[in-house]
Write a protein that holds these residues in place. Structure first.
Motif, PDB file in Angstrom:
ATOM      1  N   LEU B  52       0.840  -1.208   0.000  1.00 60.53           N
ATOM      2  CA  LEU B  52       0.000   0.000   0.000  1.00 60.53           C
ATOM      3  C   LEU B  52       0.870   1.251   0.000  1.00 60.53           C
ATOM      4  O   LEU B  52       0.559   2.242  -0.657  1.00 60.53           O
ATOM      5  CB  LEU B  52      -0.915   0.037   1.235  1.00 60.53           C
ATOM      6  N   MET B  53       1.988   1.177   0.742  1.00 56.95           N
ATOM      7  CA  MET B  53       2.848   2.354   0.889  1.00 56.95           C
ATOM      8  C   MET B  53       3.844   2.516  -0.256  1.00 56.95           C
ATOM      9  O   MET B  53       4.580   3.486  -0.303  1.00 56.95           O
ATOM     10  CB  MET B  53       3.638   2.278   2.195  1.00 56.95           C
ATOM     11  N   GLY B  54       3.902   1.539  -1.140  1.00 52.96           N
ATOM     12  CA  GLY B  54       4.841   1.633  -2.259  1.00 52.96           C
ATOM     13  C   GLY B  54       6.274   1.330  -1.863  1.00 52.96           C
ATOM     14  O   GLY B  54       7.210   1.711  -2.557  1.00 52.96           O
ATOM     15  N   VAL B  55       6.454   0.619  -0.720  1.00 50.46           N
ATOM     16  CA  VAL B  55       7.811   0.159  -0.366  1.00 50.46           C
ATOM     17  C   VAL B  55       8.107  -1.077  -1.222  1.00 50.46           C
ATOM     18  O   VAL B  55       9.219  -1.270  -1.701  1.00 50.46           O
ATOM     19  CB  VAL B  55       7.896  -0.184   1.141  1.00 50.46           C
ATOM     20  N   LEU B  56       7.068  -1.886  -1.442  1.00 49.53           N
ATOM     21  CA  LEU B  56       7.162  -3.023  -2.361  1.00 49.53           C
ATOM     22  C   LEU B  56       6.199  -2.750  -3.513  1.00 49.53           C
ATOM     23  O   LEU B  56       5.210  -2.040  -3.341  1.00 49.53           O
ATOM     24  CB  LEU B  56       6.757  -4.319  -1.646  1.00 49.53           C
ATOM     25  N   PHE B  57       6.498  -3.325  -4.663  1.00 50.26           N
ATOM     26  CA  PHE B  57       5.588  -3.161  -5.803  1.00 50.26           C
ATOM     27  C   PHE B  57       5.005  -4.512  -6.194  1.00 50.26           C
ATOM     28  O   PHE B  57       5.716  -5.524  -6.198  1.00 50.26           O
ATOM     29  CB  PHE B  57       6.313  -2.500  -6.974  1.00 50.26           C
ATOM     30  N   PRO B  58       3.701  -4.543  -6.527  1.00 49.08           N
ATOM     31  CA  PRO B  58       3.051  -5.842  -6.782  1.00 49.08           C
ATOM     32  C   PRO B  58       3.467  -6.472  -8.111  1.00 49.08           C
ATOM     33  O   PRO B  58       3.928  -5.774  -9.014  1.00 49.08           O
ATOM     34  CB  PRO B  58       1.570  -5.471  -6.799  1.00 49.08           C
ATOM     35  N   LYS B  59       3.277  -7.801  -8.168  1.00 46.15           N
ATOM     36  CA  LYS B  59       3.527  -8.519  -9.430  1.00 46.15           C
ATOM     37  C   LYS B  59       2.408  -8.149 -10.410  1.00 46.15           C
ATOM     38  O   LYS B  59       2.658  -7.814 -11.550  1.00 46.15           O
ATOM     39  CB  LYS B  59       3.528 -10.025  -9.155  1.00 46.15           C
ATOM     40  N   VAL B  70      -0.480   3.923  -7.288  1.00 42.68           N
ATOM     41  CA  VAL B  70       0.831   3.985  -6.629  1.00 42.68           C
ATOM     42  C   VAL B  70       1.892   3.486  -7.614  1.00 42.68           C
ATOM     43  O   VAL B  70       1.834   2.348  -8.087  1.00 42.68           O
ATOM     44  CB  VAL B  70       0.838   3.119  -5.347  1.00 42.68           C
ATOM     45  N   SER B  71       2.797   4.355  -7.984  1.00 41.43           N
ATOM     46  CA  SER B  71       3.904   3.962  -8.865  1.00 41.43           C
ATOM     47  C   SER B  71       5.120   4.774  -8.429  1.00 41.43           C
ATOM     48  O   SER B  71       4.996   5.672  -7.593  1.00 41.43           O
ATOM     49  CB  SER B  71       3.559   4.275 -10.325  1.00 41.43           C
ATOM     50  N   LYS B  72       6.277   4.455  -9.013  1.00 40.31           N
ATOM     51  CA  LYS B  72       7.486   5.169  -8.595  1.00 40.31           C
ATOM     52  C   LYS B  72       7.342   6.678  -8.812  1.00 40.31           C
ATOM     53  O   LYS B  72       7.836   7.485  -8.035  1.00 40.31           O
ATOM     54  CB  LYS B  72       8.692   4.631  -9.346  1.00 40.31           C
ATOM     55  N   LYS B  73       6.630   7.045  -9.881  1.00 36.89           N
ATOM     56  CA  LYS B  73       6.462   8.463 -10.209  1.00 36.89           C
ATOM     57  C   LYS B  73       5.589   9.187  -9.188  1.00 36.89           C
ATOM     58  O   LYS B  73       5.828  10.346  -8.862  1.00 36.89           O
ATOM     59  CB  LYS B  73       5.813   8.594 -11.601  1.00 36.89           C
ATOM     60  N   THR B  74       4.542   8.479  -8.735  1.00 32.98           N
ATOM     61  CA  THR B  74       3.574   9.160  -7.861  1.00 32.98           C
ATOM     62  C   THR B  74       3.920   9.023  -6.375  1.00 32.98           C
ATOM     63  O   THR B  74       3.200   9.553  -5.529  1.00 32.98           O
ATOM     64  CB  THR B  74       2.151   8.598  -8.094  1.00 32.98           C
ATOM     65  N   LEU B  75       5.012   8.303  -6.087  1.00 32.55           N
ATOM     66  CA  LEU B  75       5.336   8.025  -4.678  1.00 32.55           C
ATOM     67  C   LEU B  75       5.417   9.256  -3.768  1.00 32.55           C
ATOM     68  O   LEU B  75       4.818   9.254  -2.697  1.00 32.55           O
ATOM     69  CB  LEU B  75       6.648   7.240  -4.583  1.00 32.55           C
ATOM     70  N   PRO B  76       6.129  10.336  -4.173  1.00 33.88           N
ATOM     71  CA  PRO B  76       6.218  11.476  -3.265  1.00 33.88           C
ATOM     72  C   PRO B  76       4.842  12.011  -2.873  1.00 33.88           C
ATOM     73  O   PRO B  76       4.585  12.311  -1.723  1.00 33.88           O
ATOM     74  CB  PRO B  76       7.012  12.520  -4.062  1.00 33.88           C
ATOM     75  N   MET B  77       3.929  12.077  -3.868  1.00 33.17           N
ATOM     76  CA  MET B  77       2.581  12.595  -3.606  1.00 33.17           C
ATOM     77  C   MET B  77       1.794  11.609  -2.744  1.00 33.17           C
ATOM     78  O   MET B  77       1.125  11.996  -1.784  1.00 33.17           O
ATOM     79  CB  MET B  77       1.897  12.816  -4.970  1.00 33.17           C
TER      80      MET B  77
END
Lengths: 269, 282
Positions: B52-59, B70-77
């Motif tokens: 949920l927090m984007g520490v891990l990314f789903p398969k 949630v993606s690497k680009k949107t993580l800060p927001m």
């Protein structure tokens, strides 16, 4: 076990001291950093046989300790920790340099003089560096380094290494407690388990460091360590820097102990 | 503004060693809702939070926060919108003072030091530890550390508060204080815990996970009174919902009317207990 815990508390002493609010603590971190750099440069510029000239440089740490209300014990203890390395560097000087020199009507071994010179230089330099941390704090020091345009990767490395020491010691204390409770008649850790102990320690600290990093990343940490706003240099900081630099230059170019000695002699006569 | 604050769509996650930790999980959480995620050890709760927090990314699958994936680009927001409190506050508190720890997040968002100060003061006041702001985190008690960790997240003013085992290792008073604190927040909350009594008191809805899959979802009181379900998932009915251990009287959970024990079995006045359970309803 209790030693490890107490050393953890002792390690944090410098952080605690840095939170004081004396006039020295309120000096701008960059000013203190530059003053310390100038101090170290001047002290290290003395020749290997000059000892008397170095003596006035004890004045700087003594003033800082007094004005910043820093207890002498913790600083001396840490200077002593550096002693084995310093002695290791200088101990062979008396063996290799067996020439003699005369001063004050006495004859000295040059080897011993250089050894003493290394000892004094190291003590004042290590002391001054510790006092810089104890009066500034690691975070503000890092901010000062960034102001000097030191690359952020180096500053970050310095800060995280400083933090990592605590993580490592905490893990060691947990593991040692678990070990000692199941090995009551042993002193320390049996050499047979050193390998697995160290291996476990590394893996545990990696895990812990990863969790800490995750918690930092979740709060938008992206490699830049923000330590908050630090006030701009003011005239008092300038006076502090130039005052000390002036003293260092005078002490470097003049033999202050000799001047003071002859002044006292004149007054007495 | 969407009705759904958080949406999880067919989430799958495998660890590098091939272990399938999350299997096809989907759920939605409404704005302002308080949801408990429960499950036995190794059920996949913490992995789900990390996804949920984007520490891990789903398969496969997606996590949408306010309709933003949630993606690497949107993580800060995304991370500004969602704040996570870790299970062990020591992992979260690493600065030299509580103030600096609470200020860490806002400073990373490059807010002015004045605003950082306002946020830190507000967060510390909210959790009731303003007096500890200059203390070193390692010298705090367990409850104080937990409060500091929550403040360090609140200072980022998140819309969603995610908490991993918030009451673990807390003494009863600190636990009670924390529960009151959580109930006073108007944030959308996601709480994972083995302390099912905390879930009863803080969450209106509960999701049960077993071996990476959702096995049940519904009103907390319905889920946590289903003994068969809880037993199947390696859990146990929370003490506050169990029959009175002294008089054995049953509780009528669904009408909130409680049967009282009027006779004191042990003949001691003080043992007579109030069996009422405060239920969190929508």
């Amino acid at each position: 076990m209790s030693n490890i815990k107490s050393s953890l508390y002792n390690l944090r002493v410098l952080d605690d001291l840095a939170r004081k609010e004396t006039s020295i603590h309120l000096v701008h971190p960059l000013t203190k950093l530059l003053t310390t750099v100038v101090f170290l440069t001047v002290v290290l510029s003395f020749g290997r046989y000059e000892i008397v000239g170095l003596l006035p440089f004890f004045f700087y740490p003594i003033v800082i300790i007094t004005v910043a209300e820093i207890p002498l014990g913790p600083i001396l203890k840490r200077v002593l920790l550096a002693m084995p390395f310093i002695i290791g560097i200088g101990i062979f000087n008396p063996v290799f340099d067996q020439q003699t020199m005369s001063a004050f009507g006495l004859i000295f071994s040059k080897g011993w003089v250089t050894f003493l010179s290394i000892l004094i230089k190291s003590c004042v330099c290590v002391g001054a560096s510790l006092l810089l941390i104890a009066t500034t704090g690691m975070d503000s020091l890092a901010a000062a380094l960034r102001m000097l345009k030191v690359p952020k990767i180096f500053v970050l490395q310095l800060l995280l290494t400083y933090r990592y020491i605590y993580v490592l010691i905490e893990e060691i204390s947990h593991m040692m407690l678990a070990y000692s409770l199941r090995a009551p008649r042993q002193r320390g850790i049996h050499p047979r388990v050193w390998g697995s102990f160290v291996g476990q320690l590394i893996l545990r600290t990696f895990d812990r460091a990863q969790r800490i990093y995750d918690s930092m990343a979740l709060r938008n940490f992206n490699g830049e360590y923000h330590t908050g706003k630090i006030d701009k240099n003011c005239w008092k900081d300038m006076v502090y820097l130039f005052g000390w630099c002036l003293f260092f230059i005078i002490a470097r170019t003049n033999n202050l102990p000799m001047l003071i000695g002859s002044f006292i002699t004149k007054v007495v006569n | 503004m969407s009705y759904h604050m958080l949406e999880v769509r067919e989430l799958n996650f495998d660890y590098p060693d091939g272990y399938e930790a999350i299997k096809n999980i989907s759920f939605t959480i409404r704005r302002g809702e308080s949801v408990g995620i429960i499950g036995a050890n190794g059920a996949g709760k913490s992995t789900l939070l990390m996804l949920l927090m984007g520490v891990l990314f789903p398969k496969n699958g997606q996590v949408l926060v306010d309709e933003v994936a949630v993606s690497k680009k949107t993580l800060p927001m995304i991370r500004q919108q969602m704040g996570m409190v870790f299970q062990d506050p020591d992992d979260q508190l690493f600065m030299t003072t509580v103030y600096d720890d609470v200020a860490f997040g806002p400073r990373n968002y490059l807010l002015s030091e004045q605003e950082v100060n306002q946020r830190v003061t507000k967060a510390l006041e909210l959790v009731g530890i303003s007096h500890l702001k200059d203390r070193a985190p390692f010298r705090l008690s367990g409850g104080e550390k937990r409060a500091a960790a929550i403040a360090s997240v609140l200072s980022m003013e998140p819309d969603i508060l995610i908490m991993d085992e918030p009451t673990s290792a807390l003494d009863p008073k600190s636990r009670r204080r924390l529960i009151s604190l959580l109930n006073s927040f108007e944030h959308t909350k996601i709480i994972t815990s083995h302390d099912l009594d905390t879930i009863v008191e803080t969450c209106s809805r509960t999701i049960v996970i077993k071996a990476g899959e959702i096995v049940a979802e519904g009103k907390t009181v319905e889920i946590l009174t289903n003994e068969e379900l809880l037993d199947h998932c390696g859990l146990e009915m929370p003490l506050s919902l169990q029959n009175c251990s002294i008089c054995g009287s049953e509780k009528d959970f669904f009408t909130e009317k409680t049967k009282y024990s009027t006779t004191n079995t042990y003949g001691i006045q003080t043992i007579e207990r109030d069996c009422r359970v405060s239920l969190v309803e929508n």
